[in-house]
Design a protein around this motif. Sequence first.
Motif, mmCIF file in Angstrom:
data_model
loop_
_atom_site.group_PDB
_atom_site.id
_atom_site.type_symbol
_atom_site.label_atom_id
_atom_site.label_comp_id
_atom_site.label_asym_id
_atom_site.label_seq_id
_atom_site.Cartn_x
_atom_site.Cartn_y
_atom_site.Cartn_z
ATOM 1 N N THR A 118 0.849 -1.248 -0.203
ATOM 2 C CA THR A 118 0.051 -0.038 0.001
ATOM 3 C C THR A 118 1.123 1.204 -0.111
ATOM 4 O OG1 THR A 118 -1.546 -1.229 1.130
ATOM 5 C CG2 THR A 118 -1.971 1.065 1.169
ATOM 6 N N LEU A 119 1.782 1.141 0.735
ATOM 7 C CA LEU A 119 2.697 2.420 1.002
ATOM 8 C C LEU A 119 3.623 2.490 -0.243
ATOM 9 C CD1 LEU A 119 4.013 1.953 4.684
ATOM 10 C CD2 LEU A 119 2.369 3.807 3.555
ATOM 11 N N ALA A 120 3.854 1.411 -1.095
ATOM 12 C CA ALA A 120 4.913 1.445 -2.305
ATOM 13 C C ALA A 120 3.849 2.280 -3.322
ATOM 14 C CB ALA A 120 5.031 0.150 -2.557
ATOM 15 N N LEU A 121 2.696 1.725 -3.326
ATOM 16 C CA LEU A 121 1.469 2.493 -4.418
ATOM 17 C C LEU A 121 1.489 4.004 -4.251
ATOM 18 C CD1 LEU A 121 -1.383 -0.107 -5.013
ATOM 19 C CD2 LEU A 121 0.391 0.669 -6.695
ATOM 20 N N ALA A 122 1.266 4.336 -2.867
ATOM 21 C CA ALA A 122 1.037 5.611 -2.756
ATOM 22 C C ALA A 122 2.449 6.435 -2.980
ATOM 23 C CB ALA A 122 0.922 5.774 -1.167
ATOM 24 N N ALA A 123 3.558 5.784 -2.644
ATOM 25 C CA ALA A 123 4.845 6.809 -2.960
ATOM 26 C C ALA A 123 5.044 6.958 -4.464
ATOM 27 C CB ALA A 123 5.971 5.922 -2.506
ATOM 28 N N LEU A 124 4.746 5.609 -5.395
ATOM 29 C CA LEU A 124 4.656 5.754 -6.832
ATOM 30 C C LEU A 124 3.732 6.796 -7.305
ATOM 31 C CD1 LEU A 124 5.170 2.087 -7.512
ATOM 32 C CD2 LEU A 124 6.812 3.827 -7.987
ATOM 33 N N MET A 125 2.658 6.815 -6.736
ATOM 34 C CA MET A 125 1.552 7.896 -7.172
ATOM 35 C C MET A 125 1.913 9.076 -7.055
ATOM 36 S SD MET A 125 -2.225 8.372 -5.666
ATOM 37 C CE MET A 125 -1.791 8.976 -4.307
ATOM 38 N N LEU A 126 2.519 9.534 -5.960
ATOM 39 C CA LEU A 126 3.206 10.747 -5.612
ATOM 40 C C LEU A 126 4.244 11.206 -6.274
ATOM 41 C CD1 LEU A 126 2.969 10.950 -1.713
ATOM 42 C CD2 LEU A 126 1.347 11.864 -3.204
ATOM 43 N N VAL A 127 5.251 10.331 -6.832
ATOM 44 C CA VAL A 127 6.303 10.559 -7.628
ATOM 45 C C VAL A 127 5.686 11.193 -8.886
ATOM 46 C CG1 VAL A 127 8.292 9.774 -8.608
ATOM 47 C CG2 VAL A 127 7.799 9.378 -6.166
ATOM 48 N N ALA A 128 4.992 10.005 -9.450
ATOM 49 C CA ALA A 128 4.459 10.387 -10.956
ATOM 50 C C ALA A 128 3.606 11.959 -10.953
ATOM 51 C CB ALA A 128 3.323 9.269 -11.107
ATOM 52 N N MET A 129 2.868 12.069 -9.994
ATOM 53 C CA MET A 129 1.912 13.534 -9.794
ATOM 54 C C MET A 129 2.893 14.481 -9.786
ATOM 55 S SD MET A 129 -1.306 12.953 -7.479
ATOM 56 C CE MET A 129 -2.539 11.977 -7.938
ATOM 57 N N VAL A 130 3.994 14.574 -8.987
ATOM 58 C CA VAL A 130 4.988 15.600 -8.829
ATOM 59 C C VAL A 130 5.621 15.965 -10.292
ATOM 60 C CG1 VAL A 130 7.323 16.300 -7.838
ATOM 61 C CG2 VAL A 130 5.576 15.359 -6.430
ATOM 62 N N ILE A 131 5.966 14.889 -10.860
ATOM 63 C CA ILE A 131 6.827 14.827 -12.233
ATOM 64 C C ILE A 131 5.761 15.602 -13.157
ATOM 65 C CG2 ILE A 131 7.946 13.650 -14.089
ATOM 66 C CD1 ILE A 131 8.760 11.514 -11.966
ATOM 67 N N ALA A 132 4.491 14.910 -13.124
ATOM 68 C CA ALA A 132 3.641 15.488 -14.151
ATOM 69 C C ALA A 132 3.304 17.029 -14.080
ATOM 70 C CB ALA A 132 2.064 14.761 -14.110
ATOM 71 N N VAL A 133 3.348 17.442 -12.821
ATOM 72 C CA VAL A 133 2.756 18.802 -12.436
ATOM 73 C C VAL A 133 4.097 19.644 -13.015
ATOM 74 C CG1 VAL A 133 2.431 20.554 -10.808
ATOM 75 C CG2 VAL A 133 0.964 18.484 -10.807
ATOM 76 N N THR A 134 5.100 19.291 -12.449
ATOM 77 C CA THR A 134 6.504 19.977 -12.915
ATOM 78 C C THR A 134 6.575 19.963 -14.343
ATOM 79 O OG1 THR A 134 7.557 19.014 -10.908
ATOM 80 C CG2 THR A 134 8.920 19.955 -12.487
ATOM 81 N N ARG A 135 6.538 19.009 -15.317
ATOM 82 C CA ARG A 135 6.699 19.086 -16.453
ATOM 83 C C ARG A 135 5.409 19.511 -17.420
ATOM 84 N NH1 ARG A 135 10.482 16.890 -19.089
ATOM 85 N NH2 ARG A 135 9.325 16.929 -21.161
ATOM 86 N N PHE A 136 4.422 19.973 -16.840
ATOM 87 C CA PHE A 136 3.282 20.399 -17.557
ATOM 88 C C PHE A 136 3.494 21.921 -18.198
ATOM 89 C CE2 PHE A 136 -0.886 22.681 -17.869
ATOM 90 C CZ PHE A 136 -1.710 21.886 -18.652
ATOM 91 N N ARG A 137 3.294 21.857 -19.411
ATOM 92 C CA ARG A 137 3.643 23.289 -20.347
ATOM 93 C C ARG A 137 2.896 24.484 -20.073
ATOM 94 N NH1 ARG A 137 5.565 18.853 -24.429
ATOM 95 N NH2 ARG A 137 3.148 18.635 -24.615
ATOM 96 N N ARG A 138 3.002 25.360 -19.611
ATOM 97 C CA ARG A 138 2.061 26.489 -19.359
ATOM 98 C C ARG A 138 1.764 27.081 -20.583
ATOM 99 N NH1 ARG A 138 -1.543 26.607 -15.961
ATOM 100 N NH2 ARG A 138 -1.657 28.852 -15.952
ATOM 101 N N THR A 139 2.631 27.004 -21.697
ATOM 102 C CA THR A 139 2.495 27.625 -23.027
ATOM 103 C C THR A 139 2.998 26.616 -23.987
ATOM 104 O OG1 THR A 139 5.022 28.347 -23.052
ATOM 105 C CG2 THR A 139 3.243 29.896 -22.110
ATOM 106 N N LEU A 140 2.324 26.768 -25.239
ATOM 107 C CA LEU A 140 2.564 25.649 -26.267
ATOM 108 C C LEU A 140 3.871 25.891 -26.943
ATOM 109 C CD1 LEU A 140 -0.853 25.760 -28.143
ATOM 110 C CD2 LEU A 140 0.027 23.889 -26.714
ATOM 111 N N ASP A 141 4.586 25.029 -27.252
ATOM 112 C CA ASP A 141 5.923 25.082 -27.915
ATOM 113 C C ASP A 141 5.638 25.679 -29.368
ATOM 114 O OD1 ASP A 141 7.312 24.301 -25.734
ATOM 115 O OD2 ASP A 141 7.194 22.065 -26.415
#
Length: 387
Positions: free
Chosen positions: A364-387
Amino acid sequence: MSATDLSDHGHDIRERFGFWRRSYAMVVKEFIQLRRDRVSFAMIVMIPVMQLLLFGYAINTTPHNLPSAVLLQEDSDLARSVLKALENTAYFRFTREVHDVDEFDNLLKSGKVLFGVEIPRGFERAVRRGDKPALLVAADATDPVAASAALGSLGMVVQTALQHDLYIGDPPEMPFEIRAHARYNPAASSRLNIVPGLVGTILTMTMLIFTALSVTREVERGTMESLLSMPIKPVEVMFGKIIPYVLVGFIQAFLILSIGVLLFGVPVLGSLTLLALLSTLFITTNLAIGYTFSTIVQNQLQAMQMSMMFFLPSILLSGFMFPFAGMPVWAQYLGEGLPLTHYVRIVRAIMLKGATVQNLQYDTLALAALMLVAMVIAVTRFRRTLD
């Protein structure tokens, strides 16, 4: 030959050369495009290499050195000989020594060990008196492939254990017996192993694809510009795209489980509420990973390709198709980083063993950790402007 014939002949020659020239130009153009499409090029190289390495080195249908626990109620020469004989079969590797039956059962329910050996108190004395005591070997048979070969090797254990302790030659009859108990799946039914794992496999494939296509679809359709012009934060975009598919994944899981129970007779011995909660956690983890993919790639084709690149090792290294404990250590480390590995353990433990949240804390803790890591990466990489 007339002038007209010469003209027609020259036209035919020009057409043939033109055909090959244009075809050559298209071939060059495709190679240039393929070189620029790095994801597709990586798929061409990585998929066959990955399959060869995984099937050649990581996959083992006759696993050895499986984690086992021992409940040693007496420390005698004969007891140590029995344990050594079990290890000599190359199937058992004793990693835990427990002190009571409850601890013994919890290790099997949590999946930390696949076998448990109980040597009763007064075992050697009973053997020497000719009482023919019983030695218990309990196996986690939720994975019949991993358990069957090990249980089949028990016949030679008695002979090996007694060779240096009681007899010079073969004993006239076996002075003790080994009682093998295949728990959770005594009939070694493959559907009890496959159907729960299919829940995680199908959810992994569909959830990854749904969300991996979400952002790239917006870009290709031109609706991302409108989305980016709104006063909305990256984390809000992510949750807005993930939450609807959580419901879709939950419906899928309910449908698969219902078919498994009604048509294939798979039991649900544990809490349905716990199964629903942890299934939601698993669905959200895959959606977050798929969303991360959608922020990395440039089009829907690349999103599909990256999803398949992630899905292939997930299905091979998770323990769904092949015994996880029989893989080499490096493959097990890779498998621990995949959400499907932890969910396969969870769904099998709840449905077939009646496991509780205490038995499933690690996964359970491993799944929660993987989810948080993926969410942080996704939010960090989200492009606020189009290339």
